[in-house]
Design a protein around this motif. Structure first.
Motif, PDB file in Angstrom:
ATOM      1  N   SER A 124     -13.367   9.146 -47.290  1.00 50.80           N
ATOM      2  CA  SER A 124     -12.099   9.460 -47.519  1.00 50.80           C
ATOM      3  C   SER A 124     -11.230   8.201 -48.209  1.00 50.80           C
ATOM      4  N   HIS A 125     -11.810   7.280 -48.004  1.00 53.02           N
ATOM      5  CA  HIS A 125     -10.885   6.092 -48.338  1.00 53.02           C
ATOM      6  C   HIS A 125     -11.615   5.501 -49.535  1.00 53.02           C
ATOM      7  N   HIS A 126     -12.674   5.944 -50.229  1.00 53.95           N
ATOM      8  CA  HIS A 126     -13.299   5.438 -51.362  1.00 53.95           C
ATOM      9  C   HIS A 126     -12.390   6.250 -52.440  1.00 53.95           C
ATOM     10  N   PRO A 127     -12.264   5.444 -53.327  1.00 56.56           N
ATOM     11  CA  PRO A 127     -10.971   5.943 -54.506  1.00 56.56           C
ATOM     12  C   PRO A 127     -11.812   6.731 -55.355  1.00 56.56           C
ATOM     13  N   VAL A 128     -13.151   6.858 -55.692  1.00 55.64           N
ATOM     14  CA  VAL A 128     -13.912   7.614 -56.204  1.00 55.64           C
ATOM     15  C   VAL A 128     -14.404   9.066 -55.514  1.00 55.64           C
ATOM     16  N   ILE A 129     -15.133   8.657 -54.518  1.00 55.46           N
ATOM     17  CA  ILE A 129     -15.677   9.493 -53.661  1.00 55.46           C
ATOM     18  C   ILE A 129     -14.804  10.532 -53.160  1.00 55.46           C
ATOM     19  N   ARG A 130     -13.617  10.083 -52.501  1.00 51.30           N
ATOM     20  CA  ARG A 130     -12.674  11.068 -52.147  1.00 51.30           C
ATOM     21  C   ARG A 130     -12.165  12.091 -52.986  1.00 51.30           C
ATOM     22  N   GLN A 131     -12.351  11.959 -54.371  1.00 48.57           N
ATOM     23  CA  GLN A 131     -12.095  12.952 -55.504  1.00 48.57           C
ATOM     24  C   GLN A 131     -13.196  13.453 -56.010  1.00 48.57           C
ATOM     25  N   SER A 132     -14.178  13.334 -55.514  1.00 47.77           N
ATOM     26  CA  SER A 132     -15.610  14.188 -56.232  1.00 47.77           C
ATOM     27  C   SER A 132     -15.512  15.476 -55.681  1.00 47.77           C
ATOM     28  N   ASP A 133     -16.197  16.329 -56.733  1.00 46.50           N
ATOM     29  CA  ASP A 133     -16.463  17.629 -56.330  1.00 46.50           C
ATOM     30  C   ASP A 133     -17.438  17.837 -55.405  1.00 46.50           C
ATOM     31  N   GLU A 134     -18.299  17.009 -54.978  1.00 50.25           N
ATOM     32  CA  GLU A 134     -19.234  17.243 -53.911  1.00 50.25           C
ATOM     33  C   GLU A 134     -18.452  17.057 -52.440  1.00 50.25           C
ATOM     34  N   PHE A 135     -17.632  16.137 -52.361  1.00 52.96           N
ATOM     35  CA  PHE A 135     -16.650  15.804 -51.073  1.00 52.96           C
ATOM     36  C   PHE A 135     -15.835  16.840 -50.946  1.00 52.96           C
ATOM     37  N   ARG A 136     -15.233  17.270 -52.015  1.00 52.33           N
ATOM     38  CA  ARG A 136     -14.131  18.669 -51.928  1.00 52.33           C
ATOM     39  C   ARG A 136     -14.872  19.708 -51.650  1.00 52.33           C
ATOM     40  N   LEU A 137     -16.074  20.112 -52.228  1.00 49.14           N
ATOM     41  CA  LEU A 137     -16.588  21.276 -51.622  1.00 49.14           C
ATOM     42  C   LEU A 137     -17.317  21.286 -50.214  1.00 49.14           C
ATOM     43  N   PHE A 138     -17.628  20.027 -49.795  1.00 48.63           N
ATOM     44  CA  PHE A 138     -17.865  19.829 -48.352  1.00 48.63           C
ATOM     45  C   PHE A 138     -17.045  20.199 -47.408  1.00 48.63           C
ATOM     46  N   LEU A 139     -15.760  19.783 -47.807  1.00 45.25           N
ATOM     47  CA  LEU A 139     -14.426  19.793 -46.832  1.00 45.25           C
ATOM     48  C   LEU A 139     -13.810  21.163 -46.847  1.00 45.25           C
ATOM     49  N   GLN A 140     -13.983  21.956 -48.179  1.00 47.76           N
ATOM     50  CA  GLN A 140     -13.231  23.248 -48.299  1.00 47.76           C
ATOM     51  C   GLN A 140     -14.151  24.165 -48.472  1.00 47.76           C
ATOM     52  N   GLN A 141     -15.218  24.329 -48.989  1.00 45.54           N
ATOM     53  CA  GLN A 141     -15.855  25.621 -49.278  1.00 45.54           C
ATOM     54  C   GLN A 141     -16.665  26.138 -47.977  1.00 45.54           C
ATOM     55  N   ASN A 142     -16.469  27.394 -47.626  1.00 45.95           N
ATOM     56  CA  ASN A 142     -16.845  27.889 -46.323  1.00 45.95           C
ATOM     57  C   ASN A 142     -18.258  28.604 -46.395  1.00 45.95           C
ATOM     58  N   LEU A 143     -19.180  28.026 -47.395  1.00 47.30           N
ATOM     59  CA  LEU A 143     -20.619  28.262 -47.471  1.00 47.30           C
ATOM     60  C   LEU A 143     -21.515  27.120 -47.087  1.00 47.30           C
ATOM     61  N   PRO A 144     -22.642  27.585 -46.966  1.00 49.05           N
ATOM     62  CA  PRO A 144     -23.654  26.625 -46.594  1.00 49.05           C
ATOM     63  C   PRO A 144     -23.779  25.186 -47.741  1.00 49.05           C
ATOM     64  N   PHE A 145     -23.798  24.101 -47.544  1.00 51.95           N
ATOM     65  CA  PHE A 145     -23.746  23.027 -48.456  1.00 51.95           C
ATOM     66  C   PHE A 145     -25.073  22.520 -48.651  1.00 51.95           C
ATOM     67  N   LEU A 146     -25.691  23.320 -49.892  1.00 48.81           N
ATOM     68  CA  LEU A 146     -27.062  22.931 -50.134  1.00 48.81           C
ATOM     69  C   LEU A 146     -27.343  21.692 -51.029  1.00 48.81           C
ATOM     70  N   PRO A 147     -28.605  21.263 -51.160  1.00 45.54           N
ATOM     71  CA  PRO A 147     -29.063  20.379 -51.862  1.00 45.54           C
ATOM     72  C   PRO A 147     -28.761  20.585 -53.521  1.00 45.54           C
ATOM     73  N   THR A 148     -28.531  19.716 -54.468  1.00 43.07           N
ATOM     74  CA  THR A 148     -28.454  19.960 -55.754  1.00 43.07           C
ATOM     75  C   THR A 148     -29.440  20.866 -56.286  1.00 43.07           C
TER      76      THR A 148
END
Length: 443
Positions: free
Chosen positions: A155-179
């Motif tokens: 969350s302290h990384h200026p790019v990673i914290r705003q990435s789609d991957e990180f956002r979906l991981f924190l918000q989406q109530n669905l299984p987090f699957l490999p790409t």
């Protein structure tokens, strides 16, 4: 003297650590002397990267906590991840989701794939053997802390914290699957990147040397490798220093207990012979016992806070795993580009020979195949060139960011360390000065 008034009753001193600290003359004004925990900022990163400050002066934040481990029906443990933020991309102030450790591994893999060349904090290890050796509850709590620390670092990384991957991981109530389970074969660009991944896999086994031409990068790489060794040596020395403080605390505690035993002996046996002298000796030994136990507690608390400050050192040591990964991404991309360039030169040479020496139909067919291979390889080389340049840019900005953040963090670490050493040394000195005054009759 009544037993209830004896501060050494049952081998314990009535004045506990809190009273020892609040007696300090600076207790009301100096947070380093206050009994409340000090230097524990609720924001784990009190100095976020400078480029996160918006033009309006509002500092974006993303606070993450991991709590409430829960054993699910499928016999795995899930963790409640709660987030609070004002970053617009998240679209909401507070949200929570349950994740298992396997999904954290997936997050790490997807970030590594999508953000090549970035210095991404390493995720916690799977620790299968440790899980078998440790008590289940202790292991779950240790993993919870590790996951929380890892997510806070992201969350302290200026790019990673705003990435789609990180956002979906924190918000989406669905299984987090490999790409690979999400994309399928519908994207036209997927084929091109699949080809590059195949090339990366094939050239990863090549023994051809990789020649890096960027002198500034080579200089930074050498500097960071030297810094890694220096931080490792500093970490070892810090461990020895903390251990020495712990040993002093144990020694002072043992000394205090010895004085307590002597005091009890004087109280129980010596009064029968020389009551006045025995009473004075017992009082003096009680004062020494109190001083020794108080200083033991102060040394123990000081060692704990010293270890807390040294966590910053260990955090930056841990980031070097991400540094090595970012540099490896660059080497792999360069090797891919060099391999494609070599292959392209070979194809052009082959095409030239076919055009010069072959006018028969079979040669014409082969020439067409070679030209098609040249076209495909040219496209792949163009993609590889863009990827290499992108990783180079990521390396450059990440090295600059890491240098800035390390300077800020280590400066704060040293400042807090020195302030704690001074404050506790002063308090410990006051305790022994008081004991020396009380026993001055022996001088």
């Amino acid at each position: 003297m009544k037993g209830s008034e004896d501060p050494l009753k049952d081998g314990e001193v009535v004045d506990d650590y809190t009273s020892a600290m609040t007696d300090h003359p600076l207790a009301d004004t100096d947070p380093l002397i206050s009994p409340a925990p000090i230097l524990k900022n609720p924001n784990p990163n009190p100095n976020p990267p400078l480029n996160l400050i918006s033009s309006e002066g509002v500092l974006p934040y993303l606070n993450i906590t991991v709590s409430n481990p829960k054993k699910e029906v499928e016999s795995y443990v899930s963790y409640l991840i709660c987030s609070k933020t004002n970053i617009p991309e998240f679209g909401g102030g507070q949200f929570s989701v349950r994740r298992r450790f396997k999904e954290v591994v997936t997050l790490s893999e997807r970030l590594a794939e999508a953000y090549r060349g970035f210095i991404i904090p390493p995720r916690p290890d799977k620790s299968v053997v440790e899980a078998q050796l440790m008590h289940k509850q202790d292991f779950v709590e240790q993993r919870r802390k590790a996951l929380e620390k890892y997510l806070q670092r992201l969350s302290h990384h200026p790019v990673i914290r705003q990435s789609d991957e990180f956002r979906l991981f924190l918000q989406q109530n669905l299984p987090f699957l490999p790409t690979k389970n999400l994309l399928g074969d519908q994207d036209a660009a997927a084929g091109r990147w699949d080809f590059l991944r195949i090339m990366n896999h094939s050239v990863s086994k090549s023994n051809d040397p990789v020649y890096e031409q960027d002198a500034q990068f080579l200089q930074n790489k050498e500097r960071l490798l030297t810094l890694e060794k220096q931080l490792t040596d500093s970490s070892k020395q810090a461990h020895v220093f903390v251990k020495a403080q712990q040993d002093i605390a144990e020694t002072m505690g043992a000394l205090g207990l010895s004085f307590i035993k002597l005091t009890k002996f004087e109280n129980q046996h010596a009064f029968a012979y020389t009551p006045p002298a025995a009473a004075a000796a017992a009082a003096d030994m009680k004062n020494l016992a109190t001083a020794a136990i108080k200083t033991s507690r102060l040394h123990r608390e000081l060692s704990s806070r010293t270890a807390m400050h040294m966590d910053t050192l260990h955090d930056h040591m841990g980031l070097f795993q991400g540094v090595h990964t970012a540099f490896s991404d660059r080497s792999t991309a360069l090797l891919t580009l060099q391999t494609l360039t070599s292959e392209l030169n070979s194809l052009y040479s082959r095409a030239q020979k076919l055009e010069t020496f072959g006018s028969h139909k079979p040669n014409t067919l082969k020439l067409g195949e070679v030209k098609e291979a040249i076209r495909v390889t040219e496209d792949a080389k163009s993609c590889a060139t863009n990827e290499y340049e992108r990783i180079k840019g990521n390396n450059r900005t990440e090295i600059e960011r890491l240098d800035r953040q390390r300077k800020i963090d280590l400066k704060d670490m040293l400042k807090g360390f020195v302030l704690n050493q001074v404050a506790f040394s002063e308090k410990i000195g006051m305790e022994w000065a008081k004991a020396a005054e009380e026993t001055s009759g022996y001088a």
